[in-house]
Design a protein around this motif. Structure first.
Motif, mmCIF file in Angstrom:
data_model
loop_
_atom_site.group_PDB
_atom_site.id
_atom_site.type_symbol
_atom_site.label_atom_id
_atom_site.label_comp_id
_atom_site.label_asym_id
_atom_site.label_seq_id
_atom_site.Cartn_x
_atom_site.Cartn_y
_atom_site.Cartn_z
ATOM 1 N N HIS A 220 -0.742 3.946 1.244
ATOM 2 C CA HIS A 220 -1.456 3.802 -0.031
ATOM 3 C C HIS A 220 -2.329 2.562 0.117
ATOM 4 O O HIS A 220 -1.813 1.442 0.185
ATOM 5 C CB HIS A 220 -0.460 3.632 -1.178
ATOM 6 N N ASP A 226 -6.237 4.784 -2.636
ATOM 7 C CA ASP A 226 -6.179 6.169 -2.188
ATOM 8 C C ASP A 226 -5.141 6.301 -1.079
ATOM 9 O O ASP A 226 -4.453 5.345 -0.731
ATOM 10 C CB ASP A 226 -7.556 6.661 -1.729
ATOM 11 N N ALA A 227 -5.001 7.507 -0.517
ATOM 12 C CA ALA A 227 -3.974 7.765 0.482
ATOM 13 C C ALA A 227 -4.531 8.675 1.562
ATOM 14 O O ALA A 227 -5.444 9.471 1.311
ATOM 15 C CB ALA A 227 -2.747 8.407 -0.174
ATOM 16 N N GLU A 248 3.497 1.235 4.607
ATOM 17 C CA GLU A 248 3.806 1.699 3.256
ATOM 18 C C GLU A 248 4.030 0.550 2.279
ATOM 19 O O GLU A 248 4.755 0.703 1.290
ATOM 20 C CB GLU A 248 5.054 2.591 3.301
ATOM 21 N N GLY A 251 3.055 1.843 -0.942
ATOM 22 C CA GLY A 251 3.423 3.230 -1.211
ATOM 23 C C GLY A 251 4.822 3.388 -1.760
ATOM 24 O O GLY A 251 5.079 4.232 -2.634
ATOM 25 N N LEU A 255 4.298 6.137 -4.777
ATOM 26 C CA LEU A 255 3.957 7.530 -4.474
ATOM 27 C C LEU A 255 5.217 8.369 -4.328
ATOM 28 O O LEU A 255 6.256 7.881 -3.856
ATOM 29 C CB LEU A 255 3.136 7.604 -3.190
ATOM 30 N N VAL A 262 4.253 8.114 0.668
ATOM 31 C CA VAL A 262 3.236 9.138 0.900
ATOM 32 C C VAL A 262 3.834 10.424 1.456
ATOM 33 O O VAL A 262 3.359 11.519 1.133
ATOM 34 C CB VAL A 262 2.127 8.586 1.824
#
Length: 442
Positions: A220, A226-227, A248, A251, A255, A262
């Motif tokens: 992330h 965005d990813a 991460e 993330g 997420l 992710v």
């Protein structure tokens, strides 16, 4: 911080500011002109010119704002309460009574420090518990913690790769990753941000002359929110006989339905990633970093990585805080859902008011791309005056005309907080006026 100036205008400005600064430096340094003169360092010289530029524009720096108290969804800066979007307290666990109690209990049992490297001074069961749960989070066999997230990437990449190797990475990758590559001596090849076709092209072109290859991504992206396409990245790495490492840091907790990052968000088997990296300082409300991977890889790092062997172990209260935060995240997925709802809502509110939010998913990181570094700095100050704290990213951290404000959303923000922030940014932007040229150059 160029404010979008052309190269010629920027050089002219720097020359004028240099003369002004020289005139102001009335007391000569005893080491002036010698190799011992720190001010001759290119980075220090440029920093001094930027400070002079701020002063010449009568601008206060938006950086290093002092918080008086816990920095959660709200904070206190300059003796006033503010809505806080400048901190990574994604699930609101920094300050949670259960996390604080775990930290205090660890101090009572182990003290504040482990007072040495784990390999020589001995283990604490707390570290092993945390590492087992971090490994499980990523579906990995084992994990190893380090005292700093930045140092985790530097020491791992620097130790893993060598001068005959290549690292292909997203152009928006974190500084800790590029510093790790620099330490390793490997060839560094960036590709256009989040462009998997470009990633494969660069990896294919550079792989044939390299002994080993690493494809390096963030789960992330902290600059854009965005990813990457993780499944595609795994396929690219396999086709070109490369390792895949995913940072991460932003993330975990953000997420996926339960905050696993992710891989969970995209329904991808996490075992396709060779090295998962994460931090303890964001969702997990502590400080430090970790690598999760195959057991033999972790065992090798534990015994040989400089950032583990030659560093003190993670402080007990930090390990305990991270472990308790991880357990709360797992037990209370509604926190993750609330965070993601808040992120989507803020993204929508900012878009409704005409702001450029780039490619943000609206998960927890929402950038507002302003362009001019000067306008961005002025907006940040204007927002703080209106009771909203957020982060600024100015040149040279990003290319000219890409300066931005960043909102870091928390599960603890309310609808009123989000609406207030969006309204205040619209008001500040409308009242700021044109800030497109610097004195004497526009």
């Amino acid at each position: 911080m160029s404010g979008g100036l052309s190269t010629t205008a920027r050089l002219a400005l720097l020359a004028r500011l240099s003369k002004r600064r020289s005139a102001d430096d009335s007391a000569p340094r005893p080491d002036a002109g010698s190799a011992r003169d720190f001010s001759t360092l290119p980075g220090m010289r440029d920093y001094g010119l930027l400070k002079t530029a701020l002063a010449s524009l009568d601008m206060k720096s938006p950086l290093f704002q002092q918080h008086d108290g816990l920095a959660g969804a709200h904070s206190r800066i300059g003796n006033r309460d503010v809505v806080n979007f400048a901190s990574y307290n994604y699930l609101g666990l920094n300050g949670d009574p259960r996390v604080q109690a775990a930290a205090k209990a660890a101090i009572d049992r182990y003290g504040v420090s482990v007072s040495g490297a784990r390999i020589t001074a001995g283990e604490r069961g707390l570290h092993l518990e945390l590492e087992a749960e971090l490994a499980a989070l990523h579906g990995a066999e084992a994990a190893l913690t380090f005292v700093s997230g930045h140092a985790t990437n530097v020491t791992t990449i620097g130790h893993l790769m060598g001068p005959r190797d290549v690292v292909v990475h997203d152009a928006a990758i974190h500084n800790s990753c590029t510093e790790g590559v620099r330490l390793s001596g490997a060839r560094r090849v960036p590709f256009t941000h989040n462009d998997m076709a470009a990633a494969e092209k660069e990896l294919a072109a550079s792989r044939r002359n390299a002994q080993r290859a690493l494809l390096l991504l963030e789960g992330h992206y902290s600059m854009d929110g965005d990813a990457p396409d993780l499944a595609r990245a795994i396929g690219i790495a396999r086709r070109h006989d490369a390792w895949l490492m995913v940072d991460e840091a932003h993330g975990v907790g953000v997420l996926g339905a339960t905050g696993k990052g992710v891989a969970e968000a995209q329904g991808v088997d996490p075992s396709g990633v060779d090295l998962w990296m994460g931090t303890l300082s964001k969702t997990l409300s502590a400080c430090g970093g970790y690598i999760a991977a195959r057991r033999d890889v972790i065992d090798w790092l534990r015994h040989t990585a400089p950032g583990s062997v030659y560093s003190v172990g993670l402080a007990p209260p930090l390990a305990a805080s991270a472990l308790e935060s991880l357990r709360i995240m797992r037990a209370e997925p509604e926190r993750v859902a609330r965070l993601q709802s808040n992120g989507r809502r803020l993204l929508a509110l900012l878009k409704e008011r005409g702001f450029d939010t780039g490619g943000s998913l609206g998960a927890a990181i929402v950038p507002v791309i302003i362009g001019s570094s000067i306008r961005t700095a002025r907006l940040a100050n204007a927002m703080l005056d209106r009771g909203v704290a957020l982060q600024t990213v100015l040149f040279p951290a990003v290319p000219e005309q890409s300066a931005r404000l960043r909102f870091f959303v928390s599960a603890d923000h309310t609808e009123a907080d989000l609406s207030f922030a969006a309204d205040m940014l619209a008001d500040a932007s409308a009242n700021l006026g044109a800030v497109e040229s610097l004195p004497g150059l526009g």
